[in-house]
Design a protein around this motif. Structure first.
Motif, PDB file in Angstrom:
ATOM      1  N   LEU A  79       0.869  -1.172   0.000  1.00 54.52           N
ATOM      2  CA  LEU A  79       0.000   0.000   0.000  1.00 54.52           C
ATOM      3  C   LEU A  79       0.910   1.227   0.000  1.00 54.52           C
ATOM      4  O   LEU A  79       1.731   1.394   0.904  1.00 54.52           O
ATOM      5  CB  LEU A  79      -0.900  -0.002   1.241  1.00 54.52           C
ATOM      6  N   ARG A 137      -1.006   4.091  -4.740  1.00 58.51           N
ATOM      7  CA  ARG A 137      -1.507   2.867  -5.361  1.00 58.51           C
ATOM      8  C   ARG A 137      -1.525   1.707  -4.374  1.00 58.51           C
ATOM      9  O   ARG A 137      -0.961   1.778  -3.297  1.00 58.51           O
ATOM     10  CB  ARG A 137      -0.606   2.460  -6.539  1.00 58.51           C
ATOM     11  N   ILE A 138      -2.177   0.630  -4.820  1.00 57.34           N
ATOM     12  CA  ILE A 138      -2.105  -0.651  -4.123  1.00 57.34           C
ATOM     13  C   ILE A 138      -1.529  -1.634  -5.132  1.00 57.34           C
ATOM     14  O   ILE A 138      -2.091  -1.832  -6.211  1.00 57.34           O
ATOM     15  CB  ILE A 138      -3.483  -1.139  -3.647  1.00 57.34           C
ATOM     16  N   LEU A 181      -7.963   3.289   3.734  1.00 57.67           N
ATOM     17  CA  LEU A 181      -8.736   3.571   2.521  1.00 57.67           C
ATOM     18  C   LEU A 181     -10.089   4.162   2.880  1.00 57.67           C
ATOM     19  O   LEU A 181     -10.612   3.908   3.960  1.00 57.67           O
ATOM     20  CB  LEU A 181      -8.933   2.270   1.725  1.00 57.67           C
ATOM     21  N   ARG A 230      -5.049   4.174  -5.944  1.00 56.81           N
ATOM     22  CA  ARG A 230      -5.691   4.333  -4.637  1.00 56.81           C
ATOM     23  C   ARG A 230      -6.889   5.286  -4.627  1.00 56.81           C
ATOM     24  O   ARG A 230      -7.869   5.022  -3.918  1.00 56.81           O
ATOM     25  CB  ARG A 230      -4.629   4.777  -3.628  1.00 56.81           C
TER      26      ARG A 230
END
Length: 147
Positions: free
Chosen positions: A69, A73-74, A143, A94
Motif C-alpha cells: 500500500l 496505489r495498491i 482507505l 488508490r
C-alpha cells in the motif's frame, strides 16, 4: 505479527523500481485475495477423498498475494504460497479504491475486508490470515469506506 523482516525487505526491493516519483510505501503485508466457491471446495474434497481412500483431506483457499500500500496505489504481487514475492499481478490506483469496514472471521483469527474499485462491478475480497491480521485493520482504515 506482520511480515518477517526478510520478506518485508524482499517486497520493498521488488516494488522499489515500480514506484513513481514521490510515492512512498505505507504498508506491506500478505493476504488471500479473491473467493473460492463452495462448489469448488466440495469437488476438491470429494476428488481427493476418493483418490486417497479417505485418508487425506484437502481444502482450497484464496490465492495468497503480497500487497504494498503506497500513498498513490495498491500493488499486488504473487505470494508463491508465502515464499519470496513474485511478479506484479495487480496495480490499483488508490483514489479509485474504497474498502469495507474490517471484520473478524473464523473465531476472530482472520480479518476480511472487501475492496471496491470505481467503475467495476463486484468487490475483491481481501482475507488477512492470523499472521497478518493486524495489517488488515491498518489496510482497511487507510482507505475510504465503501458506501
Amino acid at each position: 505479527m506482520a511480515l518477517n523482516a526478510r520478506r518485508a525487505r524482499q517486497l520493498l526491493e521488488i516494488s522499489a523500481p515500480l514506484l513513481l516519483q514521490g510515492e512512498q510505501v505505507e504498508l506491506t503485508s500478505l493476504a488471500g485475495i479473491g473467493t473460492v466457491s463452495v462448489r469448488k471446495q466440495a469437488l476438491t474434497a470429494a476428488v481427493v477423498g476418493v483418490l486417497s481412500a479417505g485418508t487425506v483431506m484437502a481444502t482450497v483457499t484464496p490465492r495468497p498475494m503480497y500487497l504494498v500500500l503506497t500513498n498513490q496505489r495498491i500493488l499486488f504481487f504473487d505470494g508463491n504460497r508465502g515464499g519470496k514475492p513474485g511478479k506484479l499481478l495487480m496495480n490499483l490506483p488508490r483514489p479509485y479504491v474504497t474498502a469495507s469496514a474490517p471484520k473478524k472471521t473464523f473465531l476472530g483469527l482472520k480479518v476480511v475486508t472487501h475492496l471496491t474499485v470505481e467503475g467495476q462491478e463486484g468487490a475483491l475480497k481481501v482475507d488477512f490470515p492470523v499472521q497478518t491480521r493486524t495489517d488488515g485493520h491498518r489496510f482497511a482504515t487507510a482507505l475510504p469506506v465503501t458506501r
